[in-house]
Motif scaffolding. Structure first.
Motif, PDB file in Angstrom:
ATOM      1  N   VAL A   1     -19.074   6.977 -31.101  1.00 23.88           N
ATOM      2  CA  VAL A   1     -19.271   7.256 -32.602  1.00 23.88           C
ATOM      3  C   VAL A   1     -20.300   8.081 -32.731  1.00 23.88           C
ATOM      4  N   VAL A   2     -21.280   7.826 -32.322  1.00 22.73           N
ATOM      5  CA  VAL A   2     -22.621   8.478 -32.279  1.00 22.73           C
ATOM      6  C   VAL A   2     -22.410   9.984 -31.924  1.00 22.73           C
ATOM      7  N   PHE A   3     -21.923  10.314 -30.906  1.00 20.88           N
ATOM      8  CA  PHE A   3     -21.514  11.560 -30.120  1.00 20.88           C
ATOM      9  C   PHE A   3     -20.653  12.186 -31.043  1.00 20.88           C
ATOM     10  N   PHE A   4     -19.486  11.858 -31.647  1.00 25.29           N
ATOM     11  CA  PHE A   4     -18.547  12.226 -32.478  1.00 25.29           C
ATOM     12  C   PHE A   4     -19.411  12.885 -33.752  1.00 25.29           C
TER      13      PHE A   4
ATOM     14  N   LEU B   1     -21.713  22.246 -26.970  1.00 27.54           N
ATOM     15  CA  LEU B   1     -20.920  21.283 -25.966  1.00 27.54           C
ATOM     16  C   LEU B   1     -20.810  22.114 -24.556  1.00 27.54           C
ATOM     17  N   THR B   2     -20.766  21.107 -23.643  1.00 27.03           N
ATOM     18  CA  THR B   2     -20.442  21.519 -22.319  1.00 27.03           C
ATOM     19  C   THR B   2     -18.863  21.389 -22.425  1.00 27.03           C
ATOM     20  N   GLU B   3     -18.264  21.901 -21.199  1.00 26.50           N
ATOM     21  CA  GLU B   3     -16.727  21.764 -21.209  1.00 26.50           C
ATOM     22  C   GLU B   3     -16.600  20.394 -21.080  1.00 26.50           C
ATOM     23  N   ALA B   4     -17.355  19.581 -20.597  1.00 30.51           N
ATOM     24  CA  ALA B   4     -17.084  18.034 -20.277  1.00 30.51           C
ATOM     25  C   ALA B   4     -17.238  17.560 -21.744  1.00 30.51           C
ATOM     26  N   GLY B   5     -18.201  18.067 -22.634  1.00 32.41           N
ATOM     27  CA  GLY B   5     -18.459  17.333 -24.122  1.00 32.41           C
ATOM     28  C   GLY B   5     -17.106  17.862 -24.771  1.00 32.41           C
ATOM     29  N   GLN B   6     -16.752  18.952 -24.573  1.00 33.96           N
ATOM     30  CA  GLN B   6     -15.189  19.207 -25.382  1.00 33.96           C
ATOM     31  C   GLN B   6     -14.165  18.630 -25.038  1.00 33.96           C
ATOM     32  N   ARG B   7     -13.917  18.125 -23.913  1.00 33.22           N
ATOM     33  CA  ARG B   7     -12.963  17.347 -23.421  1.00 33.22           C
ATOM     34  C   ARG B   7     -13.118  15.748 -23.878  1.00 33.22           C
ATOM     35  N   PHE B   8     -14.425  15.331 -23.723  1.00 28.73           N
ATOM     36  CA  PHE B   8     -14.708  13.920 -24.140  1.00 28.73           C
ATOM     37  C   PHE B   8     -14.625  13.872 -25.671  1.00 28.73           C
ATOM     38  N   LEU B   9     -14.764  14.791 -26.280  1.00 28.64           N
ATOM     39  CA  LEU B   9     -14.961  14.840 -27.837  1.00 28.64           C
ATOM     40  C   LEU B   9     -13.603  14.281 -28.269  1.00 28.64           C
ATOM     41  N   GLY B  10     -12.465  14.677 -27.774  1.00 28.54           N
ATOM     42  CA  GLY B  10     -11.205  14.397 -28.261  1.00 28.54           C
ATOM     43  C   GLY B  10     -10.911  12.762 -28.150  1.00 28.54           C
ATOM     44  N   TYR B  11     -11.336  12.109 -27.046  1.00 27.92           N
ATOM     45  CA  TYR B  11     -11.306  10.789 -26.907  1.00 27.92           C
ATOM     46  C   TYR B  11     -12.158   9.976 -28.084  1.00 27.92           C
ATOM     47  N   CYS B  12     -13.633  10.653 -28.319  1.00 25.28           N
ATOM     48  CA  CYS B  12     -14.401   9.879 -29.451  1.00 25.28           C
ATOM     49  C   CYS B  12     -13.598  10.000 -30.873  1.00 25.28           C
TER      50      CYS B  12
ATOM     51  N   HIS C   1     -10.507  10.047 -31.341  1.00 26.82           N
ATOM     52  CA  HIS C   1      -9.514   8.941 -31.359  1.00 26.82           C
ATOM     53  C   HIS C   1     -10.015   7.535 -31.879  1.00 26.82           C
ATOM     54  N   VAL C   2     -11.186   7.161 -31.174  1.00 26.77           N
ATOM     55  CA  VAL C   2     -11.898   5.921 -31.591  1.00 26.77           C
ATOM     56  C   VAL C   2     -12.360   5.991 -33.098  1.00 26.77           C
ATOM     57  N   VAL C   3     -13.133   7.141 -33.627  1.00 24.33           N
ATOM     58  CA  VAL C   3     -13.520   7.169 -34.667  1.00 24.33           C
ATOM     59  C   VAL C   3     -12.337   7.000 -35.874  1.00 24.33           C
ATOM     60  N   THR C   4     -10.954   7.508 -35.479  1.00 20.13           N
ATOM     61  CA  THR C   4     -10.083   7.480 -36.406  1.00 20.13           C
ATOM     62  C   THR C   4      -9.389   6.215 -36.286  1.00 20.13           C
ATOM     63  N   ALA C   5      -9.444   5.557 -35.176  1.00 18.26           N
ATOM     64  CA  ALA C   5      -8.840   4.062 -35.098  1.00 18.26           C
ATOM     65  C   ALA C   5      -9.577   3.182 -35.762  1.00 18.26           C
ATOM     66  N   VAL C   6     -10.863   3.238 -36.069  1.00 18.66           N
ATOM     67  CA  VAL C   6     -11.885   2.617 -36.821  1.00 18.66           C
ATOM     68  C   VAL C   6     -11.524   2.702 -38.503  1.00 18.66           C
ATOM     69  N   ARG C   7     -11.306   4.046 -38.679  1.00 22.63           N
ATOM     70  CA  ARG C   7     -10.999   4.298 -39.880  1.00 22.63           C
ATOM     71  C   ARG C   7      -9.802   3.870 -40.358  1.00 22.63           C
ATOM     72  N   ASP C   8      -8.676   4.124 -39.847  1.00 24.64           N
ATOM     73  CA  ASP C   8      -7.393   3.716 -40.001  1.00 24.64           C
ATOM     74  C   ASP C   8      -7.316   2.196 -40.081  1.00 24.64           C
ATOM     75  N   ALA C   9      -8.290   1.323 -39.236  1.00 25.80           N
ATOM     76  CA  ALA C   9      -8.114  -0.158 -39.356  1.00 25.80           C
ATOM     77  C   ALA C   9      -8.749  -0.478 -40.733  1.00 25.80           C
TER      78      ALA C   9
ATOM     79  N   ARG D   1      -6.017  11.368 -42.249  1.00 26.83           N
ATOM     80  CA  ARG D   1      -6.024  10.040 -41.330  1.00 26.83           C
ATOM     81  C   ARG D   1      -4.598   9.565 -41.821  1.00 26.83           C
ATOM     82  N   LYS D   2      -4.068   8.651 -40.734  1.00 28.32           N
ATOM     83  CA  LYS D   2      -3.042   8.053 -41.000  1.00 28.32           C
ATOM     84  C   LYS D   2      -2.580   7.225 -42.033  1.00 28.32           C
ATOM     85  N   HIS D   3      -3.800   6.561 -42.356  1.00 26.77           N
ATOM     86  CA  HIS D   3      -3.926   5.340 -43.286  1.00 26.77           C
ATOM     87  C   HIS D   3      -5.095   5.819 -44.512  1.00 26.77           C
ATOM     88  N   LEU D   4      -4.641   6.215 -45.437  1.00 25.43           N
ATOM     89  CA  LEU D   4      -5.343   6.513 -46.693  1.00 25.43           C
ATOM     90  C   LEU D   4      -6.024   5.432 -47.124  1.00 25.43           C
ATOM     91  N   PRO D   5      -7.654   5.228 -47.295  1.00 28.19           N
ATOM     92  CA  PRO D   5      -8.021   3.920 -47.748  1.00 28.19           C
ATOM     93  C   PRO D   5      -7.510   3.846 -49.350  1.00 28.19           C
TER      94      PRO D   5
END
Length: 312
Positions: A10-13, A60-71, A73-81, A278-282
């Motif tokens: 979350v911090v990185f994103f 961002l490095t190339e690895a950072g760019q790739r890892f950002l997508g996974y981050c 997903h985490v932030v989006t999942a928390v917001r949707d929840a 986001r999938k679920h709007l507050p």
């Protein structure tokens, strides 16, 4: 541990979205050193460099760019929840950080907030007024009501209303200046114009049946606040091309006269409610959007208030 990794993601994103360590810290409510330490710990655990730091910024490095997508997903999942839980409680509650275009917000949103609070007493509204393009994440804005049409990637814009335009001048101005009968006549008049960092309204558009034309106008007064253009017109300083949302009783009270009634001011100004995609709007966001849609109406109430027009 997994909870530590999730927090670091979350911090990185947030760091990437905010664009700086200081902005990310402000958004997260932590210190800049905490953001830096979390990033360092994340890179150490992954054994990868995610960002290349300079004295003032980072890339961002190339690895950072790739890892950002996974981050993301985490932030989006928390917001949707959070949004799903809001819906489950069926409550409109908590803090809503509302960003508003200055003129429109002052005239048409803030006066309606008291009724909104009565309807949803558990909702707490924090308002920011500005006319620049918002960085909603960095500024901590949940909902942005704006007339900007260039909406940031990753955000959704729902159209709330359209404001039409009219060409006006005061009776005092018209006593001392010839009445314009055609848009081209405006080049002989002192035209009051709006200009900001992102907009410059000195090319006025007109339409009459199938005929369309543009007139480049000039004058001795230019300002970056829309109400100031209106007020200058009322004071007799010149001719103005005004969005109708700026007007209330000026025509009925004879403070302003509509000019060129046979020509339509061929411009509209849309207003949008902007929020993160986001999938679920507050629930609190969807409820506030619906409230303002009903408050404004299918035909904006400010246009209804302009009739009957007094013509010179």
């Amino acid at each position: 541990m997994i909870q530590d990794r999730a927090g670091q993601m979350v911090v990185f994103f947030t760091l990437v979205q905010a664009g700086s360590f200081t902005a990310a810290a402000r958004q997260l409510g932590v210190s800049t050193s905490h953001v830096s330490k979390q990033l360092g710990a994340l890179e150490a655990e992954l054994n990868l460099q995610l960002v290349q730091r300079t004295t003032r910024s980072f890339n961002l490095t190339e690895a950072g760019q790739r890892f950002l997508g996974y981050c993301e997903h985490v932030v989006t999942a928390v917001r949707d929840a959070d949004a799903i839980m809001d819906d489950a409680r069926d409550e409109v509650a908590g803090v809503l950080r509302l960003g508003l275009s200055q003129s429109f917000g002052t005239m048409h949103v803030i006066p309606a907030i008291e009724q909104l609070r009565r309807q949803y007493p558990e909702l707490h509204v924090e308002v920011s007024l500005f006319d620049h393009k918002a960085n909603m994440l960095e500024d901590g804005i949940d909902l942005w009501i704006t007339n900007h049409e260039r909406i940031p990637d990753g955000y959704v814009a729902q159209r709330l209303a359209d404001s039409r335009f009219v060409v006006v001048a005061s009776p005092d101005y018209l006593i001392n200046h010839a009445l314009p009968h055609h848009p081209d006549d405006l080049v002989e008049h002192n035209c009051l114009t709006y200009r900001s960092r992102e907009r410059n309204y000195c090319r006025w558009s007109f339409k009459k049946q199938e005929e369309e034309l543009f007139v480049t106008v000039a004058g001795n007064y230019r300002v970056d606040l829309a109400e100031a253009v209106r007020d200058a017109a009322i004071s007799g300083w010149g001719v103005a091309y005004l969005a109708s949302y700026l007007l209330t009783d000026e025509f009925r009270e004879g403070k302003l006269i509509q000019l060129l009634p046979d020509w339509q001011a061929n411009q509209t100004m849309p207003f949008y409610a902007v929020y993160p995609s986001r999938k679920h709007l507050p629930r609190k966001i969807s409820a506030v959007i619906e409230y303002f849609k009903q408050h404004i109406g299918d035909t904006p109430y400010w246009d209804s208030a302009l009739k009957p027009l007094v013509k010179f």
